[in-house]
Write a protein that holds these residues in place. Structure first.
Motif, PDB file in Angstrom:
ATOM      1  N   TYR A 257       0.817  -1.218   0.000  1.00  0.00           N
ATOM      2  CA  TYR A 257       0.000   0.000   0.000  1.00  0.00           C
ATOM      3  C   TYR A 257       0.853   1.272   0.000  1.00  0.00           C
ATOM      4  O   TYR A 257       0.312   2.365  -0.137  1.00  0.00           O
ATOM      5  CB  TYR A 257      -0.917   0.010   1.219  1.00  0.00           C
ATOM      6  CG  TYR A 257      -1.916  -1.122   1.252  1.00  0.00           C
ATOM      7  CD1 TYR A 257      -3.060  -1.085   0.467  1.00  0.00           C
ATOM      8  CD2 TYR A 257      -1.697  -2.240   2.056  1.00  0.00           C
ATOM      9  CE1 TYR A 257      -3.977  -2.121   0.484  1.00  0.00           C
ATOM     10  CE2 TYR A 257      -2.611  -3.290   2.080  1.00  0.00           C
ATOM     11  CZ  TYR A 257      -3.739  -3.229   1.297  1.00  0.00           C
ATOM     12  OH  TYR A 257      -4.641  -4.257   1.315  1.00  0.00           O
ATOM     13  N   VAL A 258       2.172   1.132   0.194  1.00  0.00           N
ATOM     14  CA  VAL A 258       3.069   2.299   0.165  1.00  0.00           C
ATOM     15  C   VAL A 258       3.590   2.425  -1.259  1.00  0.00           C
ATOM     16  O   VAL A 258       4.517   1.724  -1.669  1.00  0.00           O
ATOM     17  CB  VAL A 258       4.234   2.142   1.167  1.00  0.00           C
ATOM     18  CG1 VAL A 258       5.079   3.415   1.181  1.00  0.00           C
ATOM     19  CG2 VAL A 258       3.699   1.839   2.562  1.00  0.00           C
ATOM     20  N   ILE A 259       2.987   3.331  -2.028  1.00  0.00           N
ATOM     21  CA  ILE A 259       3.232   3.348  -3.474  1.00  0.00           C
ATOM     22  C   ILE A 259       4.460   4.164  -3.856  1.00  0.00           C
ATOM     23  O   ILE A 259       4.928   4.077  -4.992  1.00  0.00           O
ATOM     24  CB  ILE A 259       1.974   3.846  -4.232  1.00  0.00           C
ATOM     25  CG1 ILE A 259       1.498   5.194  -3.687  1.00  0.00           C
ATOM     26  CG2 ILE A 259       0.879   2.796  -4.147  1.00  0.00           C
ATOM     27  CD1 ILE A 259       0.278   5.736  -4.413  1.00  0.00           C
ATOM     28  N   VAL A 260       4.969   4.973  -2.936  1.00  0.00           N
ATOM     29  CA  VAL A 260       6.287   5.603  -3.080  1.00  0.00           C
ATOM     30  C   VAL A 260       6.947   5.517  -1.717  1.00  0.00           C
ATOM     31  O   VAL A 260       6.341   5.890  -0.703  1.00  0.00           O
ATOM     32  CB  VAL A 260       6.198   7.091  -3.499  1.00  0.00           C
ATOM     33  CG1 VAL A 260       7.598   7.691  -3.582  1.00  0.00           C
ATOM     34  CG2 VAL A 260       5.475   7.263  -4.812  1.00  0.00           C
ATOM     35  N   ASN A 261       8.174   5.007  -1.678  1.00  0.00           N
ATOM     36  CA  ASN A 261       8.905   4.943  -0.417  1.00  0.00           C
ATOM     37  C   ASN A 261      10.356   5.349  -0.652  1.00  0.00           C
ATOM     38  O   ASN A 261      11.159   4.573  -1.173  1.00  0.00           O
ATOM     39  CB  ASN A 261       8.852   3.545   0.200  1.00  0.00           C
ATOM     40  CG  ASN A 261       9.451   3.533   1.604  1.00  0.00           C
ATOM     41  OD1 ASN A 261      10.070   4.493   2.035  1.00  0.00           O
ATOM     42  ND2 ASN A 261       9.254   2.436   2.314  1.00  0.00           N
ATOM     43  N   GLN A 262      10.662   6.591  -0.286  1.00  0.00           N
ATOM     44  CA  GLN A 262      12.008   7.127  -0.449  1.00  0.00           C
ATOM     45  C   GLN A 262      12.698   7.295   0.908  1.00  0.00           C
ATOM     46  O   GLN A 262      13.473   8.217   1.125  1.00  0.00           O
ATOM     47  CB  GLN A 262      11.950   8.454  -1.214  1.00  0.00           C
ATOM     48  CG  GLN A 262      11.403   8.267  -2.630  1.00  0.00           C
ATOM     49  CD  GLN A 262      11.232   9.559  -3.392  1.00  0.00           C
ATOM     50  OE1 GLN A 262      10.648  10.515  -2.891  1.00  0.00           O
ATOM     51  NE2 GLN A 262      11.744   9.597  -4.619  1.00  0.00           N
ATOM     52  N   ALA A 263      12.408   6.347   1.807  1.00  0.00           N
ATOM     53  CA  ALA A 263      12.987   6.392   3.143  1.00  0.00           C
ATOM     54  C   ALA A 263      14.513   6.385   3.096  1.00  0.00           C
ATOM     55  O   ALA A 263      15.176   7.044   3.902  1.00  0.00           O
ATOM     56  CB  ALA A 263      12.475   5.223   3.987  1.00  0.00           C
ATOM     57  N   ALA A 264      15.088   5.640   2.156  1.00  0.00           N
ATOM     58  CA  ALA A 264      16.546   5.557   2.073  1.00  0.00           C
ATOM     59  C   ALA A 264      17.160   6.920   1.771  1.00  0.00           C
ATOM     60  O   ALA A 264      18.217   7.273   2.322  1.00  0.00           O
ATOM     61  CB  ALA A 264      16.944   4.539   0.997  1.00  0.00           C
ATOM     62  N   GLU A 265      16.514   7.700   0.911  1.00  0.00           N
ATOM     63  CA  GLU A 265      17.019   9.030   0.597  1.00  0.00           C
ATOM     64  C   GLU A 265      16.888   9.965   1.800  1.00  0.00           C
ATOM     65  O   GLU A 265      17.757  10.807   2.045  1.00  0.00           O
ATOM     66  CB  GLU A 265      16.273   9.605  -0.610  1.00  0.00           C
ATOM     67  CG  GLU A 265      16.512   8.837  -1.894  1.00  0.00           C
ATOM     68  CD  GLU A 265      15.751   9.411  -3.066  1.00  0.00           C
ATOM     69  OE1 GLU A 265      15.789  10.655  -3.227  1.00  0.00           O
ATOM     70  OE2 GLU A 265      15.112   8.646  -3.807  1.00  0.00           O
ATOM     71  N   ILE A 266      15.798   9.842   2.538  1.00  0.00           N
ATOM     72  CA  ILE A 266      15.617  10.658   3.745  1.00  0.00           C
ATOM     73  C   ILE A 266      16.676  10.293   4.776  1.00  0.00           C
ATOM     74  O   ILE A 266      17.255  11.169   5.443  1.00  0.00           O
ATOM     75  CB  ILE A 266      14.199  10.461   4.310  1.00  0.00           C
ATOM     76  CG1 ILE A 266      13.143  10.840   3.266  1.00  0.00           C
ATOM     77  CG2 ILE A 266      14.003  11.287   5.572  1.00  0.00           C
ATOM     78  CD1 ILE A 266      11.738  10.366   3.603  1.00  0.00           C
ATOM     79  N   TRP A 267      16.954   8.994   4.905  1.00  0.00           N
ATOM     80  CA  TRP A 267      17.985   8.520   5.839  1.00  0.00           C
ATOM     81  C   TRP A 267      19.356   9.088   5.471  1.00  0.00           C
ATOM     82  O   TRP A 267      20.085   9.588   6.331  1.00  0.00           O
ATOM     83  CB  TRP A 267      18.013   6.991   5.825  1.00  0.00           C
ATOM     84  CG  TRP A 267      19.131   6.380   6.621  1.00  0.00           C
ATOM     85  CD1 TRP A 267      20.305   5.889   6.134  1.00  0.00           C
ATOM     86  CD2 TRP A 267      19.183   6.197   8.038  1.00  0.00           C
ATOM     87  NE1 TRP A 267      21.085   5.403   7.148  1.00  0.00           N
ATOM     88  CE2 TRP A 267      20.421   5.576   8.328  1.00  0.00           C
ATOM     89  CE3 TRP A 267      18.304   6.487   9.078  1.00  0.00           C
ATOM     90  CZ2 TRP A 267      20.801   5.254   9.630  1.00  0.00           C
ATOM     91  CZ3 TRP A 267      18.678   6.150  10.373  1.00  0.00           C
ATOM     92  CH2 TRP A 267      19.913   5.543  10.639  1.00  0.00           C
ATOM     93  N   ARG A 268      19.709   9.053   4.192  1.00  0.00           N
ATOM     94  CA  ARG A 268      21.002   9.587   3.757  1.00  0.00           C
ATOM     95  C   ARG A 268      21.102  11.082   4.016  1.00  0.00           C
ATOM     96  O   ARG A 268      22.169  11.604   4.345  1.00  0.00           O
ATOM     97  CB  ARG A 268      21.227   9.296   2.269  1.00  0.00           C
ATOM     98  CG  ARG A 268      21.572   7.846   1.972  1.00  0.00           C
ATOM     99  CD  ARG A 268      22.119   7.698   0.558  1.00  0.00           C
ATOM    100  NE  ARG A 268      21.096   7.970  -0.452  1.00  0.00           N
ATOM    101  CZ  ARG A 268      20.284   7.047  -0.941  1.00  0.00           C
ATOM    102  NH1 ARG A 268      20.364   5.786  -0.515  1.00  0.00           N
ATOM    103  NH2 ARG A 268      19.398   7.364  -1.867  1.00  0.00           N
ATOM    104  N   CYS A 269      19.970  11.767   3.881  1.00  0.00           N
ATOM    105  CA  CYS A 269      19.942  13.208   4.149  1.00  0.00           C
ATOM    106  C   CYS A 269      20.323  13.505   5.597  1.00  0.00           C
ATOM    107  O   CYS A 269      21.070  14.452   5.878  1.00  0.00           O
ATOM    108  CB  CYS A 269      18.546  13.761   3.841  1.00  0.00           C
ATOM    109  SG  CYS A 269      18.218  15.414   4.467  1.00  0.00           S
TER     110      CYS A 269
END
Length: 480
Positions: A257-269
């Motif tokens: 149900y999570v159709i976009v997940n950019q958690a990795a980019e947020i983590w790197r930030c």
């Protein structure tokens, strides 16, 4: 952001394509005739919102039309019902015995004003200037005066403008009163959103103790926080209040149900090696209740794992969209948690209060920009001081549906359009969006995702069953 505390269930209050007519009975004929008359009178066209157009009640096959026709009137009815039901309690609370009769008369006046606003909504009347003691009166009147003449009524305006105007008018009746200036129509609704969720609060607290400092845990917390929005009072999502602990037990089960997940980019930030550098993260909050508690839990992780040295919380300047967090809600939540009978909940509440005292958590002075009708791209000239303040942040976390709509100006973008393009230059810092999808406003989807979802579920954009964790990189522009 949520729209109401209860919804009608009658067929006429639902989108027409959700309830096909099964017979040619006389009531159905009358219902269709009335709808046709309404459409003709107020220039409603039986179309979906065109690509790149503003969301508007002008388009009958839009969620904007459904909101204006069915949801917003219920909000106003609920406010009237609350004032009527609690009249004696309110008079006793806000007026001395000498002024009890005057307070009762004022209540009648406010109920009448809400009824008038409901009539204006339902008959597509023009927006009126604010003429009282509203601190943001000039902001609103300037905005209304610069609207094109054909975009100043409820159904012809952008739905973002129409909804914001309605909620702003609703509060103005209180702030211009004598006795009820500090009253919030929906305070009890917001309090219940927390008190009814204490088993989930305890479960989330226990679940997040001794968490590891890695991307996997961070990703899990982002998803838990995003789904916490399902606890709002109008939630109809597949993943709803009854499944909070199921989400905690197996967060990965929600991944489809999570159709976009950019958690990795947020983590790197956030996870850089400059540990000595001050790192501020700002949360632009959405709902009170369990969602706000989840915000605190996510913020606690950022502080304790060295991903941020300070988390600042932005709340609404006054009651807004029923369940949005105000300063009063923010402080009440912390006090309630810290004084709770359960030792674990009390301990976590006291810890959050200590973070406030230590400057690790900060409640930002309220800005009327967050309760204005303006999309966020206009912040640079509408509230440049707020924009400069946000530029000091390493990451801006925007919570919920209304913030998403304001980021994208409530435009029906192509779902594959780059989010950075849709922001129209609004990029004070890196941006994270945690949002359940509840309107036809979306960007940043991979090619073919929107079409596949539409084949699977034609109403996926308004069901609240899907969510996004999106990131927009502001580093190239501002050199972090």
């Amino acid at each position: 952001m949520e729209s109401l505390s209860k919804e009608p269930s009658s067929e006429s209050d639902q989108p027409e394509d959700d309830h096909p007519v099964k017979s040619d009975s006389e009531p159905n004929k009358i219902s269709r005739a009335l709808r046709t008359e309404f459409d003709a009178k107020y220039q409603i066209v039986n179309l979906q919102t065109p690509l790149n157009a503003f969301m508007s009640g002008h388009y009958k096959q839009s969620f904007a039309f459904f909101t204006l026709r069915s949801r917003l009137p219920v909000i106003l009815t609920n406010a009237i019902d609350t004032l009527t039901r609690d009249k004696s309690e309110l008079v006793a609370q806000f007026a001395s015995n000498d002024f009890a009769q005057a307070a009762r008369e004022e209540l009648k006046i406010i109920i009448g004003l809400i009824s008038q606003l409901k009539y204006e909504l339902q008959t597509d009347k023009p927006f009126h200037n604010f003429t009282g003691e509203e601190p943001d009166r000039e902001l609103w009147n300037n905005f209304i005066s610069h609207l094109p003449n054909n975009e100043r009524t409820f159904y012809q305006a952008s739905s973002l403008h129409a909804e914001c105007y309605l909620h702003r008018k609703l509060h103005s009746f209180l702030e211009n009163s004598i006795f009820l200036k500090s009253y919030d129509y929906f305070a009890k609704v917001k309090e219940l959103a927390l008190t009814d969720s204490m088993e989930d609060v305890l479960a989330l607290t226990k679940h997040t103790r001794r968490s590891e400092n890695n991307l996997e845990v961070f990703n899990e917390l982002l998803k838990i926080n995003m789904w916490s929005n399902c606890n709002d009072v109008a939630s109809e999502a597949v993943i709803g209040k009854q499944t909070n602990r199921q989400v905690l037990e197996n967060v990965s089960a929600t991944d489809e149900y999570v159709i976009v997940n950019q958690a990795a980019e947020i983590w790197r930030c956030l996870d850089n090696q400059k540990r000595k550098k001050q790192k501020q993260v700002d949360f632009i909050l959405d709902n009170a209740g369990y969602e706000l508690f989840s915000d605190f839990i996510l913020a606690e992780f950022l502080i304790e794992k060295g991903l941020a040295t300070k988390v600042r919380f932005h709340v609404k300047a006054h009651p807004w969209f029923v369940t949005d967090v105000t300063e009063r809600d923010f402080k009440w939540t912390l006090e309630y948690l810290s004084q709770h009978a359960d030792y674990i909940i009390s301990l976590i509440g006291k810890k959050f209060l200590q973070f406030i005292d230590e400057g690790k958590f900060e409640l930002v002075p309220t800005s009327h920009f967050w309760t204005s009708p303006h999309a966020f791209y206009s912040m640079t000239h509408t509230d440049p001081d707020l924009y400069k303040s946000l530029q000091q942040s390493k990451l801006l976390v925007f919570k919920g549906e209304l913030n998403y709509r304001k980021l994208l100006q409530d435009v029906c973008w192509d779902s594959t359009q780059e989010t950075s393009t849709c922001l129209r230059g609004f990029l004070p810092s890196n941006i994270c969006v945690l949002r359940r999808v509840k309107s036809e406003v979306i960007s940043g989807l991979a090619e073919g995702v929107g079409q596949a979802l539409s084949r699977k579920d034609p109403h996926w954009m308004v069901s609240g069953s899907y969510g996004v964790i999106q990131f927009v990189d502001g580093t190239r522009e501002f050199g972090y």
